[in-house]
Design a protein around this motif. Structure first.
Motif, PDB file in Angstrom:
ATOM      1  N   TYR A 145      17.976  41.634  -1.566  1.00  0.00           N
ATOM      2  CA  TYR A 145      17.558  39.982  -0.641  1.00  0.00           C
ATOM      3  C   TYR A 145      18.657  40.368   1.000  1.00  0.00           C
ATOM      4  CZ  TYR A 145      14.696  38.872  -4.070  1.00  0.00           C
ATOM      5  OH  TYR A 145      13.744  38.919  -5.347  1.00  0.00           O
ATOM      6  N   ALA A 146      18.583  40.912   1.186  1.00  0.00           N
ATOM      7  CA  ALA A 146      19.490  41.319   2.169  1.00  0.00           C
ATOM      8  C   ALA A 146      18.725  41.716   3.880  1.00  0.00           C
ATOM      9  CB  ALA A 146      21.026  41.937   2.448  1.00  0.00           C
ATOM     10  N   ARG A 147      17.853  41.419   4.109  1.00  0.00           N
ATOM     11  CA  ARG A 147      17.290  41.977   5.375  1.00  0.00           C
ATOM     12  C   ARG A 147      17.916  42.260   6.281  1.00  0.00           C
ATOM     13  NH1 ARG A 147      12.416  42.557   4.564  1.00  0.00           N
ATOM     14  NH2 ARG A 147      10.954  40.937   4.209  1.00  0.00           N
ATOM     15  N   GLY A 148      17.272  44.063   6.757  1.00  0.00           N
ATOM     16  CA  GLY A 148      18.311  44.391   7.477  1.00  0.00           C
ATOM     17  C   GLY A 148      19.152  45.135   7.036  1.00  0.00           C
ATOM     18  N   HIS A 149      18.989  45.292   5.593  1.00  0.00           N
ATOM     19  CA  HIS A 149      19.939  46.541   5.168  1.00  0.00           C
ATOM     20  C   HIS A 149      19.570  47.382   3.960  1.00  0.00           C
ATOM     21  CE1 HIS A 149      23.154  44.581   7.233  1.00  0.00           C
ATOM     22  NE2 HIS A 149      23.446  43.622   6.223  1.00  0.00           N
ATOM     23  N   LYS A 150      19.507  48.651   3.953  1.00  0.00           N
ATOM     24  CA  LYS A 150      18.405  49.509   3.300  1.00  0.00           C
ATOM     25  C   LYS A 150      19.637  49.654   1.843  1.00  0.00           C
ATOM     26  CE  LYS A 150      14.821  48.934   5.479  1.00  0.00           C
ATOM     27  NZ  LYS A 150      13.853  48.122   4.995  1.00  0.00           N
ATOM     28  N   ALA A 151      20.764  50.546   2.364  1.00  0.00           N
ATOM     29  CA  ALA A 151      21.584  50.976   0.778  1.00  0.00           C
ATOM     30  C   ALA A 151      23.083  50.724   2.181  1.00  0.00           C
ATOM     31  CB  ALA A 151      21.533  51.774   0.986  1.00  0.00           C
ATOM     32  N   LEU A 152      23.444  49.460   2.079  1.00  0.00           N
ATOM     33  CA  LEU A 152      24.560  49.668   2.878  1.00  0.00           C
ATOM     34  C   LEU A 152      25.548  49.141   1.909  1.00  0.00           C
ATOM     35  CD1 LEU A 152      25.938  48.862   6.024  1.00  0.00           C
ATOM     36  CD2 LEU A 152      25.557  47.103   5.422  1.00  0.00           C
ATOM     37  N   TYR A 153      26.009  50.713   1.399  1.00  0.00           N
ATOM     38  CA  TYR A 153      27.364  50.277   0.451  1.00  0.00           C
ATOM     39  C   TYR A 153      28.255  50.528   1.489  1.00  0.00           C
ATOM     40  CZ  TYR A 153      29.980  52.211  -3.732  1.00  0.00           C
ATOM     41  OH  TYR A 153      31.341  52.261  -4.023  1.00  0.00           O
ATOM     42  N   ARG A 182      13.081  32.140   4.729  1.00  0.00           N
ATOM     43  CA  ARG A 182      14.222  31.175   3.902  1.00  0.00           C
ATOM     44  C   ARG A 182      15.152  32.219   3.834  1.00  0.00           C
ATOM     45  NH1 ARG A 182      12.787  32.165  -2.403  1.00  0.00           N
ATOM     46  NH2 ARG A 182      14.845  31.967  -3.618  1.00  0.00           N
ATOM     47  N   ILE A 183      16.747  31.483   3.287  1.00  0.00           N
ATOM     48  CA  ILE A 183      17.675  32.102   3.295  1.00  0.00           C
ATOM     49  C   ILE A 183      18.056  32.462   1.780  1.00  0.00           C
ATOM     50  CG2 ILE A 183      20.154  31.561   3.954  1.00  0.00           C
ATOM     51  CD1 ILE A 183      18.202  31.924   6.400  1.00  0.00           C
ATOM     52  N   PHE A 184      18.804  33.365   2.086  1.00  0.00           N
ATOM     53  CA  PHE A 184      18.955  34.138   0.713  1.00  0.00           C
ATOM     54  C   PHE A 184      21.266  33.725   0.244  1.00  0.00           C
ATOM     55  CE2 PHE A 184      14.607  36.231   1.256  1.00  0.00           C
ATOM     56  CZ  PHE A 184      14.667  35.403  -0.279  1.00  0.00           C
ATOM     57  N   HIS A 185      21.422  34.903   1.339  1.00  0.00           N
ATOM     58  CA  HIS A 185      22.780  35.015   1.434  1.00  0.00           C
ATOM     59  C   HIS A 185      23.207  34.488   2.650  1.00  0.00           C
ATOM     60  CE1 HIS A 185      22.868  37.301  -1.927  1.00  0.00           C
ATOM     61  NE2 HIS A 185      21.218  37.908  -1.535  1.00  0.00           N
ATOM     62  N   ILE A 212      24.348  35.969   7.730  1.00  0.00           N
ATOM     63  CA  ILE A 212      23.368  35.310   7.170  1.00  0.00           C
ATOM     64  C   ILE A 212      22.248  35.841   7.275  1.00  0.00           C
ATOM     65  CG2 ILE A 212      22.703  34.128   9.498  1.00  0.00           C
ATOM     66  CD1 ILE A 212      22.475  31.813   7.572  1.00  0.00           C
ATOM     67  N   ASN A 213      21.622  36.419   5.968  1.00  0.00           N
ATOM     68  CA  ASN A 213      20.793  37.168   5.541  1.00  0.00           C
ATOM     69  C   ASN A 213      19.225  35.856   5.305  1.00  0.00           C
ATOM     70  OD1 ASN A 213      22.845  38.709   3.806  1.00  0.00           O
ATOM     71  ND2 ASN A 213      21.665  39.415   5.475  1.00  0.00           N
ATOM     72  N   GLY A 214      17.611  36.345   6.095  1.00  0.00           N
ATOM     73  CA  GLY A 214      16.417  35.735   5.830  1.00  0.00           C
ATOM     74  C   GLY A 214      16.191  36.154   5.383  1.00  0.00           C
ATOM     75  N   GLU A 215      15.105  35.284   4.731  1.00  0.00           N
ATOM     76  CA  GLU A 215      13.668  36.383   4.311  1.00  0.00           C
ATOM     77  C   GLU A 215      13.032  37.411   6.050  1.00  0.00           C
ATOM     78  OE1 GLU A 215      10.510  33.477   3.707  1.00  0.00           O
ATOM     79  OE2 GLU A 215       9.477  34.805   3.543  1.00  0.00           O
TER      80      GLU A 215
END
Lengths: 385, 385, 385, 385
Positions: D262-270, C156-159, C274-277
């Motif tokens: 919900y950005a898979r792969g980012h933990k605290a990417l400010y 599922r794609i979120f962003h 692109i951010n997916g699940e």
């Protein structure tokens, strides 16, 4: 905290390393609550009373001394921590060992192999716990390299390379000698970048990749004379400003090392890379929370160098700190070494690198300097089994 | 186009380099409309008729040959371009020169200094225009390094380091010899990574930083035997799989070079860095449009390594291509060399690197191999004045 | 080559895009030898005879025209390629379609939805092959994103987010209008960054992530008046200098887009993520040969963003070029589109993006401009099924 | 130390933020020896006695409390530090202010503008020193951005953009509510990413670039129901999982902000970037010691984005730590805020951000949530003069 055993520290030397070690002692129980010991800052020692008093006041040591012999002689000291210039390591360490103190010694162990050997002999004869502050092993990303290598993931190793690049002595007006710049004075330091920077690289390298068998080196002193702070005169610079060597490891891989204080733009650029048959790893002190990892077993269509932000609880030491994504810094490596030293005490195990291990690094350093002056390959005599 | 002079090309060899050179000839007038010559793809030669016919058809050569002597003998050829394995360079180049043809030779010039010297002698006796395809000089970012160095910006140079890391021969099942893998066959290639990869690094290095005076090297053959494609038998591998050397440049700086085909994760990672008193520069073929630059004269509060995207019209060659921000690739370096060769023809000037310059690189390569086998320093005999 | 079918090209417009397309036609058979067609540069047309003659000479077109109607009328033209300013797209495309020519049109398709719709109607009524040059789909790294998404890897794609940042109009002395700067003239361009830059981002986004349902936008014109090159007077700037919008995709993900010509330091920084699940992907035109990929299914201890150097034969288009590790550049995207157009001709399939697909992008652009002027959300009416 | 004034701390809440603040209090005198105050860890309070006792023991608080009213009532407390969930901020802060205590409140100030306003009113009526822990202002690289902007270097500002990307709630099995996950419970948190993440971005943005005038936002809740830890039932999720907005700043620049979990792969990417007429700046929390800087006034031939390793003594706060090249981490931002709070006490100045400033951020957050629910632009009412 009340039920923790005290470990009463006597710190000798209150320069830069005095600060990093002290910070380690003061932080460890906050972040490693499970360790059974509690460091107590009993005393700090330096020759200049005014300076040591200010240090003690800032960091809250209970007392001060101006003669290290007094520290060694005190009954209320369990462990002596040596943060003084290299030329003093042997004398203090041997005396402390003979007095039955634990000894924590700043790296490099000694100015040369001969001194180092006497230190190992004394410490082992006394049978006291000991460690040498090669702190970079305990950067979480570097510890993770060790775990990955130990898992067998890399397969046969072909290459190991490391650099330690700085630029702080390019200006020929920088003097040599004295409190801040004893690292440029051969009498005090023993060598230049070899003992100061390459020693770090070698310690990490042998820990990760095994013994170094032989070396071929070149060294250079770019600025031949500098004013000496103690004599006030222009004197010959005898340390190595830059040193490069290649080598064979016992496992058959080739090593390549370089250190310099003349690489404009780099402050403390310690980088290392290891190439195995099945995977490679890369790390850089300037971005110390990152590890780069290439895994040949990944799907070829999406295979690449992975940039691992080493801040996850699964990764070495990181369950002690914050949450994923949040970085730690340089000083934490010393907290980790204190924590490991205290744990090893509780378990009655040696805390690596011990004097004995650090002496192996000393042997490589000496072979490097010999090779650089003779222009030929040198056997190191290292036994890393 | 009608008023341009024709330069009739006879290409010998139609492998990978045959493609890159041909593409250079075909693109040059589109992007460098001011050059006075127009390359004409007169003939291409290879031993296998079927293969050379397919190549000629794809790239639109007017004719084919299967014996290079025929190319050299043809009256309608102005320039012979040698893209064949190293063992054939001398014979073809000497014959072409004697026939009065211009000669463009793929690098390395030769298998060894002796061959190279005969080639230089022949080419200079004939007085024909010549060049050797050390194409990386003409990456715009690398050309920009040259401009910056020539401006005096760096001051005294302390360090030069370069790597060329690949991973394509790790698998021991890769055979040696034959059309695709002659680079692993010492008889054909002359050496392994030294002539193939280090030669590139050395050419760039001497162009940027002057002559290399002496070298100390180590080489390794990790996989000792491989099936030979011509005999079908396991045979000893005699080339160097990896080679590392350090050196002194004539200007007193230290050099450090490494090449390998066993660095897992790297395909063509040619990187270089040069550290001067006042500034440093860094480049990497995998991100070839970028140059990193550290300028010590910048304001200390905001001083850092600048990542320059070399795509601006002010930067070398880039006014010929697209607009700022848009990248070019590997193949463009060959277009640039063709353009410069054609311009130099018009001006009656040599096109660097000439055979003579490439022979200096040959001397360094030979000193490296000698040093690696003897374990001692070797003088190169380079004269880069 | 002899057995290939000719595709006789009539190019209208000889500016920057005229060069990129022409280069595509000239290179395609060298690198894609399997395509059955051979483009022939039959004629090029521009209003200024001197200019078009020079272009034809440089690029070797067989003839020139100064009225596009002549090109459309010629029997020896199979395909009309439109590289003129946006305000002329409709008239030329409709006439070419009615004359039974194939039409290749530079993006954006039109100035607005109404024009675009008439173009789609004409082209579909004529039933001629057609394509619109949204070239960034054919960057190998971007094509690889498409493959990875199609494999279902992301879940599922979120962003989805994309930027296109430039800085070339910051200087208020840059004029508007005329040959080089018609993109600043609303009458000619239709819009500013929306049609010029966001259109690229939207085309890629819908190709990768499906239809955009509704948008909420803001636009700004930072420099309110500029000298107009045709009138010589300061005139109101009516295009959007910068435009930002967020949106919903049909699949429920959120989109975020920004384009500007006022981001100092960026030349053509088209980035997308692109951010997916289960995985995420990131790309950047300034380092166009790299793709970053995060795979949640990797081992947590070594999980990170992988930097994939998209130069391997397994990766889209890359078997056509050089060897692993060696980069290609911006111009190659056009060669790829030509190759795909020729292949689709041979197969009787449409070559995406067709006029119909490009019209969907047009609808989003128009909704953006409407939203920006009204300050409210707008439905796009896109049908991306 | 003996001559320092005590500042007796009562900490309310002993979760993650309790740790970061406590560490700040314990480190400040070691590294900022010049500050005149010495924090004393007088008491820590949390509802669960066992938990607070363990915390007090680990961090060495002198006493514990289980009712915050007791803390407020104690005479031996100078400053109340609020680290509890958002829903309790108002009640505690108002009571503490009325009791004449200094108040340090974790961000966001409140759940909404109304609560925040009552807090500001109470604190200002009481006239007590106060601050809100928007700690990212005090990352040295971010503080350096402020210095550079204040120097006027950037000229007119066109764009400001910031993201705060996380991925920790993608799994729909993550519950809501309870001690660890109250941030997902609207009743307790007030909002989702808006108050948690965007609030940080907005605080930094207005500090650097001035007031935000109006906003247009979209929010999304990707997982609509989650098990609530207190009821044990699936309940509607009412917080915003992701939120995007664009805005106008008072200075005419455009802002673009996004936060998500919900950005898979980012933990605290400010990350943040600011583009001015003459220069641009970029920063990223994952590499928090680096600042990227583009200066248009640099020589065009070598102009690029400079990667500044913010570890030099000239740079904000860095003279307090180690030596150039050596990194600090996340926790240091809290030490810096403590140091600045203590210095401001000594000087009788407010310590920014005060409750009043934090309330301006609150206004922007509320306008965002209003805009997201209404689908229209909202004025913020911010007064940042």
């Amino acid at each position: 905290m009340a039920d923790k055993k005290e470990l009463r520290i006597g710190l000798i030397g209150c320069g830069f390393m005095g600060r990093t070690h002290t910070n380690g002692y003061k932080r460890v129980n906050d972040f490693f609550p499970e360790v059974e010991y509690r460091p107590v800052l009993k005393t700090v020692c330096a020759r200049t009373e005014e300076k040591v008093r200010a240090f003690a006041d800032q960091w809250q040591y209970e007392s001060i001394e101006t003669d290290w012999r007094e520290v060694v002689a005190r009954d209320d000291i369990d462990a002596v921590d040596i943060c003084t210039p290299n030329s003093t390591h042997e004398e203090i360490a041997v005396a402390a060992a003979e007095a039955g103190k634990m000894v924590l010694c700043e790296k490099p162990l000694a100015r040369d192999v001969e001194e180092g050997q006497r230190m190992v002999d004394a410490i082992e004869k006394a049978g006291v716990p000991n460690t040498v502050w090669y702190n970079y092993r305990r950067v979480p990303a570097v510890s993770l390299i060790k775990d990955i290598i130990d898992s067998g993931k890399l397969g046969r190793i072909f290459h190991y390379r490391a650099n330690f690049l700085q630029d702080f002595t390019i200006n020929p007006d920088v003097p040599q000698g004295g409190e801040a710049l004893w690292r440029l004075d051969k009498e005090v330091a023993g060598s230049g970048v070899t003992g100061d920077l390459l020693a770090h690289c070698i310690d990490t390298a042998m820990w990760l990749n095994g013994g170094i068998r032989d070396v071929s080196a070149v060294a250079e002193t770019f600025v031949k004379e500098r004013m000496h702070q103690e004599t006030g005169k222009e004197e010959k610079v005898e340390i190595d400003d830059a040193c490069i060597f290649h080598c064979h490891f016992d496992n058959g891989s080739l090593g390549l090392f370089e250190a310099t204080r003349y690489a404009r733009g780099h402050k403390a650029l310690y980088t290392l890379e290891i190439n195995g048959e099945n995977a490679s790893l890369r790390w850089d002190l300037h971005d110390m929370n990152r590890l780069e990892f290439f895994d040949y077993e990944d799907d070829p269509e999406v295979r690449g160098w992975s940039s691992i932000h080493v801040t996850e609880g699964e990764q070495p030491y990181m369950d002690k700190w914050w949450v994923p994504g949040l970085s730690i810094g340089y000083e934490h490596t010393f907290v980790h070494q204190v924590a490991d030293f205290l744990s090893s005490l509780a378990e009655g195990e040696p805390c690596s690198p011990t004097f004995r291990e650090a002496q192996e690094t000393q042997k490589v350093c000496e072979a490097i300097l010999d090779s650089a002056s003779s222009g030929s390959w040198k056997e190191t005599g290292v036994d890393w089994s």
